[in-house]
Design a protein around this motif. Sequence first.
Motif, PDB file in Angstrom:
ATOM      1  N   ASN A 278      41.297  13.880  97.524  1.00  0.00           N
ATOM      2  CA  ASN A 278      42.297  14.834  97.043  1.00  0.00           C
ATOM      3  C   ASN A 278      43.455  14.115  96.351  1.00  0.00           C
ATOM      4  O   ASN A 278      43.237  13.441  95.370  1.00  0.00           O
ATOM      5  CB  ASN A 278      42.718  15.739  98.191  1.00  0.00           C
ATOM      6  CG  ASN A 278      41.491  16.448  98.770  1.00  0.00           C
ATOM      7  OD1 ASN A 278      40.614  16.874  98.025  1.00  0.00           O
ATOM      8  ND2 ASN A 278      41.389  16.542 100.080  1.00  0.00           N
TER       9      ASN A 278
ATOM     10  N   TRP B 158      39.046  14.161  89.858  1.00  0.00           N
ATOM     11  CA  TRP B 158      39.061  15.621  89.998  1.00  0.00           C
ATOM     12  C   TRP B 158      38.323  16.228  88.804  1.00  0.00           C
ATOM     13  O   TRP B 158      38.356  15.685  87.693  1.00  0.00           O
ATOM     14  CB  TRP B 158      40.510  16.140  90.000  1.00  0.00           C
ATOM     15  CG  TRP B 158      41.216  16.024  91.314  1.00  0.00           C
ATOM     16  CD1 TRP B 158      41.470  14.877  92.014  1.00  0.00           C
ATOM     17  CD2 TRP B 158      41.784  17.100  92.080  1.00  0.00           C
ATOM     18  NE1 TRP B 158      42.153  15.181  93.170  1.00  0.00           N
ATOM     19  CE2 TRP B 158      42.370  16.526  93.229  1.00  0.00           C
ATOM     20  CE3 TRP B 158      41.870  18.488  91.894  1.00  0.00           C
ATOM     21  CZ2 TRP B 158      43.010  17.309  94.207  1.00  0.00           C
ATOM     22  CZ3 TRP B 158      42.513  19.256  92.857  1.00  0.00           C
ATOM     23  CH2 TRP B 158      43.066  18.665  93.997  1.00  0.00           C
TER      24      TRP B 158
ATOM     25  N   LEU C 224      44.201  25.608  99.466  1.00  0.00           N
ATOM     26  CA  LEU C 224      43.262  24.475  99.542  1.00  0.00           C
ATOM     27  C   LEU C 224      43.843  23.279  98.790  1.00  0.00           C
ATOM     28  O   LEU C 224      44.354  23.425  97.682  1.00  0.00           O
ATOM     29  CB  LEU C 224      41.913  24.860  98.931  1.00  0.00           C
ATOM     30  CG  LEU C 224      40.937  25.607  99.832  1.00  0.00           C
ATOM     31  CD1 LEU C 224      39.845  26.269  99.012  1.00  0.00           C
ATOM     32  CD2 LEU C 224      40.321  24.666 100.874  1.00  0.00           C
TER      33      LEU C 224
ATOM     34  N   GLY D 147      42.538  20.411  97.159  1.00  0.00           N
ATOM     35  CA  GLY D 147      41.326  19.746  96.698  1.00  0.00           C
ATOM     36  C   GLY D 147      40.188  20.741  96.652  1.00  0.00           C
ATOM     37  O   GLY D 147      40.418  21.959  96.635  1.00  0.00           O
ATOM     38  N   SER D 148      38.954  20.242  96.618  1.00  0.00           N
ATOM     39  CA  SER D 148      37.798  21.125  96.496  1.00  0.00           C
ATOM     40  C   SER D 148      37.483  21.791  97.834  1.00  0.00           C
ATOM     41  O   SER D 148      37.670  21.195  98.892  1.00  0.00           O
ATOM     42  CB  SER D 148      36.581  20.309  96.056  1.00  0.00           C
ATOM     43  OG  SER D 148      36.857  19.646  94.841  1.00  0.00           O
TER      44      SER D 148
ATOM     45  N   ARG E 195      36.418  22.386 103.633  1.00  0.00           N
ATOM     46  CA  ARG E 195      36.676  21.355 102.624  1.00  0.00           C
ATOM     47  C   ARG E 195      35.389  20.925 101.941  1.00  0.00           C
ATOM     48  O   ARG E 195      34.339  20.855 102.567  1.00  0.00           O
ATOM     49  CB  ARG E 195      37.300  20.124 103.273  1.00  0.00           C
ATOM     50  CG  ARG E 195      38.634  20.376 103.909  1.00  0.00           C
ATOM     51  CD  ARG E 195      39.136  19.120 104.580  1.00  0.00           C
ATOM     52  NE  ARG E 195      39.658  18.180 103.586  1.00  0.00           N
ATOM     53  CZ  ARG E 195      40.330  17.077 103.905  1.00  0.00           C
ATOM     54  NH1 ARG E 195      40.522  16.744 105.148  1.00  0.00           N
ATOM     55  NH2 ARG E 195      40.785  16.288 102.959  1.00  0.00           N
ATOM     56  N   ASP E 196      35.531  20.600 100.664  1.00  0.00           N
ATOM     57  CA  ASP E 196      34.415  20.029  99.902  1.00  0.00           C
ATOM     58  C   ASP E 196      33.167  20.908 100.056  1.00  0.00           C
ATOM     59  O   ASP E 196      33.181  22.042  99.637  1.00  0.00           O
ATOM     60  CB  ASP E 196      34.191  18.574 100.304  1.00  0.00           C
ATOM     61  CG  ASP E 196      35.470  17.748 100.089  1.00  0.00           C
ATOM     62  OD1 ASP E 196      36.182  18.033  99.101  1.00  0.00           O
ATOM     63  OD2 ASP E 196      35.777  16.862 100.903  1.00  0.00           O
TER      64      ASP E 196
END
Lengths: 230, 218
Positions: A180, A197, B127, B129-130, B150-151
């Motif tokens: 992240n 990303w 969130l 990030g992914s 997550r992810d």
Amino acid sequence: MSATLLRTSTAARSVLRSGAPKRAASAAATTFVRGKATLPDLPYDYGALEPSISGKIMELHHKNHHQTYVNSFNAASEQLAEAGAKGDVAASVALQPLINFHGGGHINHSLFWENLAPSKNGGGGEPSGALKSAIETNYGSFDAFKGKFNTALAGIQGSGWAWLVKDNETGQIGIRTYANQDPVVGKFTPLLGVDAWEHAYYLQYQNRKAEYFGAIWDVINWKTVESRLK
Amino acid sequence: MSSVAKYTLPALPYAYDALEPHISKEIMTLHHSKHHQTYITNLNNFLQTQSTASLAGDLIKQLSLQQAINFHAGGHINHTLFWENLAPASSSSTSPDCAPKLVAAINTRWGDLSTFQQKFNTALLSLKGSGWGWLVQDLESGALEVITSRDQDVVPATKKPLLGVDFWEHAYYLQYLNDKAAYAVGIWKVVNWKIVEKRFTGSTDIVFGSLVGLKAGL
């Protein structure tokens, strides 16, 4: 990294000159926050990294994504200052993930812009001096290093970054990935960062991220990377 | 060489352009035929490697594969659930009236549907990030919950997934760019409430469908 953040006041002036978003401007006018983060100017034009990175990607990435990290970091910092002033330890702790994410996003992108350069203006090629020696000692050759770095990038599961870092205890260089927006702080000094990303490449490369990882080497600013090793 | 199950890309229950204008044809095509396929290809490869390591009694090797299997298997499972819980906006399945029992439970839990949707979208936007947003039912308490994973982490085994929304950038970027909030609003126009109701009223095996069947066949 500290160099980036210390240039805040200059960057702040240029951001205000170029018309910062209203909310950021009014917050700056009404609130006293020491060292408020601002979006740094890019040291090159949005289209200057083509064909490795398209002008549209660079513009969105810098003007929208990076700006959002800056705004959200400042907002979280203000909340943190308020919680601190009230002695609200629980609120201060609860804000840490936001500080880490948005502060990390600001730091990582600032370092990223600086360690890139147009190929007609010094980008690409190979490192020299102490960095060249360190890479050859650790990886055998520059090509072998690039291969390892690209494998690290491809192995990121989700959003994240790959970094060439210096271990502050041993002085050794190494490749590390971070999830992240986790920043390279503490035991390691960031030398070279590549954003993995999807927003960093998707408009141009879609799911073919290996092509992006291949093309990024044409726009690496090795002079900057070398200066970070010192 | 082995009897390891091979997972294959499930066909979409609608055309690539059927979710427009909320999700573009280009996104759906890449998302299904490239991203989802890559998770399956990698999953099959890692399962084959694991099988070989298992036959060789190599526990260390098997352990080293777990993170990759978690990621690619999760990618396969999550995307399969996602395609199934979407439908063209013009389809009758996208009316919440198709989910009377679930909507009643949502109203009890959150007051009304739009409050629930706001909660869900707040979770999506938080969130870092992914990842994915989920409406789940806790299997022990029966309570509805909004959670994120997550992810490509799947919903924990103690909870039954009812509705999943992919919040990786590849799910929306070509159309919405950095305006992920607009994607989070648009997605509600193409939620297949009929399927979500079926998951709510059915068993976990019904939720996972053919994924469970393949598991049983291993």
